[in-house]
Write an enzyme that holds these catalytic residues in place. Structure first.
Site, PDB file in Angstrom:
ATOM      1  N   LEU A 197      41.052  31.042  43.578  1.00 24.77           N
ATOM      2  CA  LEU A 197      41.846  29.796  43.858  1.00 24.77           C
ATOM      3  C   LEU A 197      42.584  28.973  42.607  1.00 24.77           C
ATOM      4  O   LEU A 197      42.650  27.964  42.463  1.00 24.77           O
ATOM      5  CB  LEU A 197      40.961  28.800  44.611  1.00 24.77           C
ATOM      6  CG  LEU A 197      40.463  29.235  45.789  1.00 24.77           C
ATOM      7  CD1 LEU A 197      39.230  28.363  46.160  1.00 24.77           C
ATOM      8  CD2 LEU A 197      41.492  29.448  46.849  1.00 24.77           C
ATOM      9  N   GLY A 198      42.473  29.777  41.554  1.00 22.99           N
ATOM     10  CA  GLY A 198      43.067  29.493  40.329  1.00 22.99           C
ATOM     11  C   GLY A 198      42.294  28.448  39.488  1.00 22.99           C
ATOM     12  O   GLY A 198      40.914  28.588  39.566  1.00 22.99           O
ATOM     13  N   ASP A 210      47.871  30.570  28.831  1.00 20.33           N
ATOM     14  CA  ASP A 210      48.395  31.815  29.372  1.00 20.33           C
ATOM     15  C   ASP A 210      47.459  32.445  30.435  1.00 20.33           C
ATOM     16  O   ASP A 210      46.310  32.686  30.136  1.00 20.33           O
ATOM     17  CB  ASP A 210      48.735  32.688  28.189  1.00 20.33           C
ATOM     18  CG  ASP A 210      49.434  34.049  28.708  1.00 20.33           C
ATOM     19  OD1 ASP A 210      49.644  34.399  29.823  1.00 20.33           O
ATOM     20  OD2 ASP A 210      49.711  35.001  27.981  1.00 20.33           O
ATOM     21  N   ALA A 264      43.145  48.367  33.326  1.00 25.64           N
ATOM     22  CA  ALA A 264      42.781  48.188  31.744  1.00 25.64           C
ATOM     23  C   ALA A 264      42.178  46.884  31.652  1.00 25.64           C
ATOM     24  O   ALA A 264      41.167  46.844  30.801  1.00 25.64           O
ATOM     25  CB  ALA A 264      43.862  48.621  30.840  1.00 25.64           C
ATOM     26  N   GLU A 292      48.094  49.018  41.581  1.00 26.83           N
ATOM     27  CA  GLU A 292      49.432  49.242  40.610  1.00 26.83           C
ATOM     28  C   GLU A 292      49.643  50.702  40.087  1.00 26.83           C
ATOM     29  O   GLU A 292      50.454  51.562  39.428  1.00 26.83           O
ATOM     30  CB  GLU A 292      49.180  48.729  39.019  1.00 26.83           C
ATOM     31  CG  GLU A 292      49.643  47.194  39.331  1.00 26.83           C
ATOM     32  CD  GLU A 292      49.410  46.457  37.869  1.00 26.83           C
ATOM     33  OE1 GLU A 292      48.805  46.921  36.918  1.00 26.83           O
ATOM     34  OE2 GLU A 292      50.206  45.586  37.937  1.00 26.83           O
ATOM     35  N   GLY A 350      47.977  35.952  25.892  1.00 26.83           N
ATOM     36  CA  GLY A 350      47.620  37.642  26.440  1.00 26.83           C
ATOM     37  C   GLY A 350      46.629  37.810  27.428  1.00 26.83           C
ATOM     38  O   GLY A 350      45.893  36.990  27.819  1.00 26.83           O
ATOM     39  N   ASP A 386      42.072  39.126  36.486  1.00 27.95           N
ATOM     40  CA  ASP A 386      41.430  40.540  36.138  1.00 27.95           C
ATOM     41  C   ASP A 386      40.015  40.347  35.287  1.00 27.95           C
ATOM     42  O   ASP A 386      39.045  41.057  35.411  1.00 27.95           O
ATOM     43  CB  ASP A 386      42.525  41.348  35.052  1.00 27.95           C
ATOM     44  CG  ASP A 386      43.704  41.724  35.982  1.00 27.95           C
ATOM     45  OD1 ASP A 386      43.373  42.110  37.202  1.00 27.95           O
ATOM     46  OD2 ASP A 386      44.861  41.871  35.205  1.00 27.95           O
ATOM     47  N   ASN A 423      43.796  36.951  45.185  1.00 31.40           N
ATOM     48  CA  ASN A 423      43.958  35.425  45.010  1.00 31.40           C
ATOM     49  C   ASN A 423      44.627  34.700  46.145  1.00 31.40           C
ATOM     50  O   ASN A 423      44.720  35.358  47.320  1.00 31.40           O
ATOM     51  CB  ASN A 423      45.126  35.470  43.801  1.00 31.40           C
ATOM     52  CG  ASN A 423      46.324  35.528  43.997  1.00 31.40           C
ATOM     53  OD1 ASN A 423      47.066  35.580  45.036  1.00 31.40           O
ATOM     54  ND2 ASN A 423      47.083  36.120  43.039  1.00 31.40           N
TER      55      ASN A 423
END
Ligand code: RIB
Length: 297
Positions: free
Chosen positions: A213-214, A239, A42, A138, A280, A245, A182
């Protein structure tokens, strides 16, 4: 307009914000608890829709109040939910702890997502009419493989996020065009300790690899071209849930629109950078004008 199909999960994220995540055996007092629509499928669908694509979601929600809210959230972002089934039982949930550095840990309970173990003829028809199919892990692997095989039969580009990470069967790798792990997932999948070495090993299995790589950015490898390292904008994260995604959904739109790869990666990084500055997963994802405004070539 670009048409993206997503075959994947929907979860209600049960998010606890806490200064520092508890160790085993420790009890801590958190700051806040929120329920926020999420799920890797989603999230990617919403990111792609907000980035400007026509998006269809294939999956399942439960016949509970979470299911109603998950469907509603997708529809409010413009995602077509005609192929999102409502099944008897609970919706998927993700139990998430977010610390003061924006890092998280997640436990997913599949619920309705566990029923997505095959494709209906309608699902297959939808996939074959899309430009790109986005997949994650998932939902049961059998459906992921069936979706990717259907896409490949009809020349639809497949983009796989191998998360939650698990061994990838050869039949899935054989029909994956772009793999986006990742760095943790890349290392786990290959047993290498260096992300570039891990990406190189993965490139022997699929034609294109992006390792996220963040805060550092991303690394792109494709057969026969020089590797690209694309930095991410510097921001302070509150967050990071759903940042990957956001990146994948936005990247898929950019590639389907045939933006040059470097530009596509930078555009996706801009979207992810916006999302980590907000709390979120799905609710933090930016709309196209915001991405364009944050993007720097
Ligand atoms: O990638 C982030 C997502 O992982 C969360 O929204 C949660 O639902 C889990 O699936």
């Amino acid at each position: 307009m670009t048409h993206i199909a997503v075959l994947g999960s929907t979860n209600m994220d049960l998010v606890t914000y806490v200064m520092k995540a508890p160790q085993r055996g420790e009890t801590v007092t958190g700051r806040e608890f929120c329920t926020i629509p999420g799920g890797k499928g989603a999230n990617q669908a919403i990111a792609a829709a907000r980035a400007g694509a026509t998006v269809s979601m294939i999956g399942a929600v439960g016949n509970d109040s979470f299911g109603l809210r998950l469907r509603d959230t997708l529809e409010h972002s413009g995602v077509d939910t005609d192929f999102l089934r409502t099944v008897e039982g609970p919706s998927g949930t993700a139990h998430i702890v977010v610390d003061d550095e924006g890092g998280n840990s997640i436990v997913v309970i599949p619920g309705a997502n566990g029923t997505v173990d095959h494709l209906s003829p309608g699902d297959e028809g939808l996939i074959t009419s899309a430009d790109t199919l986005l997949l994650q892990l998932e939902i049961p692997l059998a459906a992921v493989v069936a979706g990717a095989e259907a896409a490949r039969r009809h020349g639809v580009r497949t983009v796989l996020t191998p998360s939650p990470v698990q061994p990838l069967p050869p039949e899935l790798l054989a029909v994956t065009d772009l793999l986006v792990p990742n760095q943790y997932e890349a290392i786990t999948l290959t047993g290498r300790t260096d992300p570039r070495e891990a990406a190189t090993a993965l490139l022997e299995l699929v034609p294109e690899v992006v390792v996220t790589l963040g805060a550092t950015g991303s690394l792109y490898l494709a057969r026969g071209v020089d590797p690209l390292v694309v930095p991410a904008p510097r921001v302070t994260a509150v967050d990071t849930t759903g940042a990957g995604d956001t990146f994948v959904g936005t990247l898929a739109v950019a590639l389907a629109e045939e933006k040059p790869v470097h530009e596509a990666l930078s555009w996706a990084a801009a979207a992810a950078a916006i999302s980590v500055q907000r709390a979120g997963a799905s609710v933090s994802m930016p709309y196209r004008p915001e991405i364009d405004a944050r993007y720097t070539a």
